[in-house]
Design an enzyme around this catalytic site. Structure first.
Site, short mmCIF file in Angstrom:
data_model
loop_
_atom_site.label_atom_id
_atom_site.label_comp_id
_atom_site.label_asym_id
_atom_site.label_seq_id
_atom_site.Cartn_x
_atom_site.Cartn_y
_atom_site.Cartn_z
N ARG A 119 -3.26 -0.93 9.26
CA ARG A 119 -3.68 -2.03 8.38
C ARG A 119 -4.11 -3.21 9.24
O ARG A 119 -3.45 -4.25 9.30
CB ARG A 119 -2.56 -2.38 7.41
CG ARG A 119 -2.09 -1.17 6.62
CD ARG A 119 -1.13 -1.53 5.52
NE ARG A 119 -1.86 -1.91 4.32
CZ ARG A 119 -1.26 -2.19 3.16
NH1 ARG A 119 0.04 -2.11 3.06
NH2 ARG A 119 -1.97 -2.53 2.11
N GLN A 124 -10.12 -2.07 7.96
CA GLN A 124 -10.05 -2.46 6.55
C GLN A 124 -10.85 -1.53 5.65
O GLN A 124 -10.46 -1.27 4.52
CB GLN A 124 -10.53 -3.89 6.38
CG GLN A 124 -9.44 -4.93 6.67
CD GLN A 124 -9.90 -6.33 6.35
OE1 GLN A 124 -11.09 -6.63 6.39
NE2 GLN A 124 -8.97 -7.20 6.04
N ASP A 127 -8.70 1.25 4.54
CA ASP A 127 -7.40 0.90 3.98
C ASP A 127 -7.35 1.19 2.48
O ASP A 127 -7.49 0.29 1.65
CB ASP A 127 -7.11 -0.58 4.27
CG ASP A 127 -5.68 -0.97 3.94
OD1 ASP A 127 -4.94 -0.11 3.43
OD2 ASP A 127 -5.31 -2.12 4.18
N SER A 130 -4.59 -0.67 0.34
CA SER A 130 -4.92 -2.02 -0.14
C SER A 130 -5.91 -1.97 -1.29
O SER A 130 -5.74 -2.69 -2.29
CB SER A 130 -5.49 -2.86 1.01
OG SER A 130 -4.47 -3.17 1.94
N TYR A 230 3.51 -4.48 6.46
CA TYR A 230 4.51 -3.99 5.51
C TYR A 230 5.79 -4.81 5.63
O TYR A 230 6.15 -5.28 6.72
CB TYR A 230 4.86 -2.53 5.79
CG TYR A 230 3.72 -1.56 5.64
CD1 TYR A 230 3.34 -1.10 4.39
CD2 TYR A 230 3.01 -1.10 6.74
CE1 TYR A 230 2.30 -0.20 4.23
CE2 TYR A 230 1.96 -0.21 6.61
CZ TYR A 230 1.61 0.24 5.35
OH TYR A 230 0.58 1.12 5.21
#
Length: 338
Positions: A119, A124, A127, A130, A230
């Site tokens: 992450r 991105q 990801d 997300s 996280y």
């Protein structure tokens, strides 16, 4: 390269692993795309748009026999024999599920779990956690607004004034922040809590009040920093103080949305049975950790022990929403972002 896109068969799954836009890009790069007929229908992508994009419609066995198979969720036991040995599987495969990993290895499949992508800024675009959590946070608020028996915004009418709903959001990751933004657009008064002090500024920038639980030891401060985007498990001393604060704020809330998950571990209990009993009649709890919490009375709950996976139940006058795949309820955009 032959790329296969089978239809998803797990319950409550309406997403598809590739949209017509994705297919068009793959075909332009010289790949042969085989998509199972009907794979995108639930996500509002009929077969003809895939044909226009350059894909070929096939049955399930042909889609699974491709060199690379794109899926949303891990294959079922009945799907594994359809893979050709040495093939590649890409999808959300729950890498912390050792049994599932062993099943894939036995089938001779080289599997890439998208949840394991780092992450970071550079990653991105990969990801998926997300992108899908963003949708889940949005949908959680809309579900709560639908089930809540009053208005969300404050209304001043000739018949009287209606107070704005009070929303408590637990966990300010991607899902929690989107829930704050969506609830704010609906006119609610919002409070939010998270173990990481770094998110206070993000919470307040979206118009919510940050519920601060002070840290009393170096161990608590270190755990609160999190790792790789996280949250980490917090020490019992801090959890006790947070639980007392959450209990008091939940008693005043009309809607509670809990989003706390820790990879590879059971979801923490944030809303106790006693807290649910103390909440106002008609209030709503949307538990995004449904089915991944500690076991309670023979079944796994979520951030609340009373949550039942994939069900909406009423306990002690509180409506508890336990849907486990909220992103799939917005299948078109969820598929596109995936």
């Amino acid at each position: 390269m032959k790329i296969g896109i089978p239809a998803e068969t797990r319950p409550h799954e309406m997403r598809v692993a590739a949209t017509p836009e994705t297919v068009k890009k793959l075909v332009s790069q010289g790949h042969l795309v085989h998509i199972q007929s009907g794979a995108g229908v639930s996500a509002s992508y009929p077969d003809d748009v895939y044909l226009t994009a350059g894909a070929q419609l096939v049955d399930a066995p042909a889609a699974f026999r491709a060199d690379i198979v794109l899926k949303v969720q891990a294959p079922t036991d009945s799907e594994l024999p359809l893979f050709k040995r040495g093939g590649v599987l890409i999808g959300m495969l729950d890498p912390f599920d050792a049994d599932n990993t062993a099943r894939l290895a036995t089938a001779g499949v080289t599997a890439f779990a998208l949840e394991a992508a780092p992450r970071t800024t550079r990653a991105q675009s990969l990801d998926v956690l997300s992108s899908q959590a963003n949708i889940a946070g949005y949908k959680a608020v809309l579900l709560a607004a639908t089930l809540y028996p009053r208005f969300m915004p404050m209304l001043m009418t000739a018949a009287g004034t209606v107070k704005a709903a009070r929303v408590l959001i637990l966990g300010a990751g991607v899902a929690g922040l989107q829930a704050i933004a969506t609830a704010k657009r609906l006119g609610a008064v919002i409070e939010a809590s998270d173990v990481r002090p770094a998110v206070k500024e993000q919470i307040e920038s979206l118009g919510a009040k940050f519920l601060d639980v002070p840290y009393e030891t170096d161990e608590e401060r270190e755990a609160a920093q999190g790792v790789g985007g996280y949250a980490r498990p917090m020490p019992p001393s801090w959890l006790t103080r947070q639980s007392a604060l959450v209990h008091e704020r939940a008693k005043q809330a009309d809607v509670v949305i809990s989003t706390a998950l820790i990879p590879g571990r059971a979801a923490p209990t944030l809303i106790s049975v006693d807290t649910v009993q103390a909440m106002k009649p008609g209030s709503v709890l949307v538990d995004l950790a449904a089915g991944r919490g500690a076991e309670y009375e023979g079944q796994r709950g979520g951030n609340c022990p009373l949550t039942e996976a994939d069900k909406v139940v009423i306990k002690h006058g509180v409506t508890i929403v336990g849907y486990t795949n909220l992103a799939s309820m917005v299948p078109a955009d969820a598929s596109s972002l995936y």
